[in-house]
Design a protein around this motif. Structure first.
Motif, PDB file in Angstrom:
ATOM      1  N   ALA A 191      -3.936   0.513  -2.291  1.00  0.00           N
ATOM      2  CA  ALA A 191      -3.290  -0.761  -1.997  1.00  0.00           C
ATOM      3  C   ALA A 191      -3.545  -1.729  -3.138  1.00  0.00           C
ATOM      4  O   ALA A 191      -4.550  -1.619  -3.857  1.00  0.00           O
ATOM      5  N   TYR A 227       0.018  -3.975   3.267  1.00  0.00           N
ATOM      6  CA  TYR A 227      -1.371  -3.692   3.585  1.00  0.00           C
ATOM      7  C   TYR A 227      -2.007  -4.985   4.075  1.00  0.00           C
ATOM      8  O   TYR A 227      -1.986  -5.985   3.349  1.00  0.00           O
ATOM      9  N   TYR A 260      -8.703   2.114  -3.385  1.00  0.00           N
ATOM     10  CA  TYR A 260      -8.271   3.507  -3.342  1.00  0.00           C
ATOM     11  C   TYR A 260      -9.142   4.269  -2.345  1.00  0.00           C
ATOM     12  O   TYR A 260     -10.346   4.011  -2.232  1.00  0.00           O
ATOM     13  N   LEU A 262      -4.273   5.533   4.492  1.00  0.00           N
ATOM     14  CA  LEU A 262      -4.112   4.763   3.271  1.00  0.00           C
ATOM     15  C   LEU A 262      -4.539   5.579   2.055  1.00  0.00           C
ATOM     16  O   LEU A 262      -5.582   6.227   2.067  1.00  0.00           O
ATOM     17  N   GLY A 266       0.807  -1.212   0.000  1.00  0.00           N
ATOM     18  CA  GLY A 266       0.000   0.000   0.000  1.00  0.00           C
ATOM     19  C   GLY A 266       0.836   1.255   0.000  1.00  0.00           C
ATOM     20  O   GLY A 266       2.016   1.240   0.375  1.00  0.00           O
ATOM     21  N   THR A 320      -7.150  -3.961  -6.412  1.00  0.00           N
ATOM     22  CA  THR A 320      -6.767  -2.647  -5.912  1.00  0.00           C
ATOM     23  C   THR A 320      -7.898  -2.004  -5.122  1.00  0.00           C
ATOM     24  O   THR A 320      -9.082  -2.280  -5.349  1.00  0.00           O
ATOM     25  N   TYR A 374       0.627   5.121   1.566  1.00  0.00           N
ATOM     26  CA  TYR A 374       0.003   5.887   2.632  1.00  0.00           C
ATOM     27  C   TYR A 374       0.539   7.319   2.540  1.00  0.00           C
ATOM     28  O   TYR A 374       1.607   7.545   1.952  1.00  0.00           O
ATOM     29  N   CYS A 394       5.306   3.920   1.604  1.00  0.00           N
ATOM     30  CA  CYS A 394       4.752   2.607   1.276  1.00  0.00           C
ATOM     31  C   CYS A 394       4.940   1.684   2.480  1.00  0.00           C
ATOM     32  O   CYS A 394       5.774   1.912   3.355  1.00  0.00           O
TER      33      CYS A 394
END
Length: 115
Positions: free
Chosen positions: A50, A98, A59, A47, A35, A57, A37, A95
């Motif tokens: 990821a 996740y 978002y 976040l 992920g 994915t 962040y 990063c």
């Protein structure tokens, strides 16, 4: 030992684009979803996007349609393509796996969106 190294940040005008990269040690990259962040001044880290090892994915709502997460298995690298950047995207970007592991934070990369 887990190592995550972010790069690609910088100063960009509103509406511009940047691509962030995160080089990850092989053990974490092959095993976990990864992920991106971000943390803006005075705000908690949250976040952004990821991606699972299988390519699924997610978002956060504020970046949907503008940001794209991807990963290169050959390079053990996860990317964040950021388009149509807005001043509110200004933050330090990190990063991590996740869900995240607090022990894995790197130094982050600063993204500043300003005219």
């Amino acid at each position: 030992q887990v190592q995550l190294v972010e790069s690609g940040g910088g100063l960009v005008q509103p509406g511009g684009s940047l691509r962030l990269s995160c080089a990850a040690s092989g053990s974490i990259f092959r095993t976990y979803a990864m992920g991106w962040y971000r943390q803006a001044p005075g705000m908690p880290r949250g976040l952004v996007a990821a991606m699972s090892t299988g390519g699924s994915t997610i978002y956060t709502d504020s970046v949907k349609g503008r940001f794209t997460i991807s990963r290169s298995n050959a390079k053990n690298t996860v990317y964040l393509q950021m388009n149509s950047l807005k001043p509110e995207d200004t933050a330090v970007y990190y990063c991590n796996k996740y869900p995240l592991n607090e022990a894995y934070w790197g130094q982050g990369t600063q993204v500043t969106v300003s005219s």
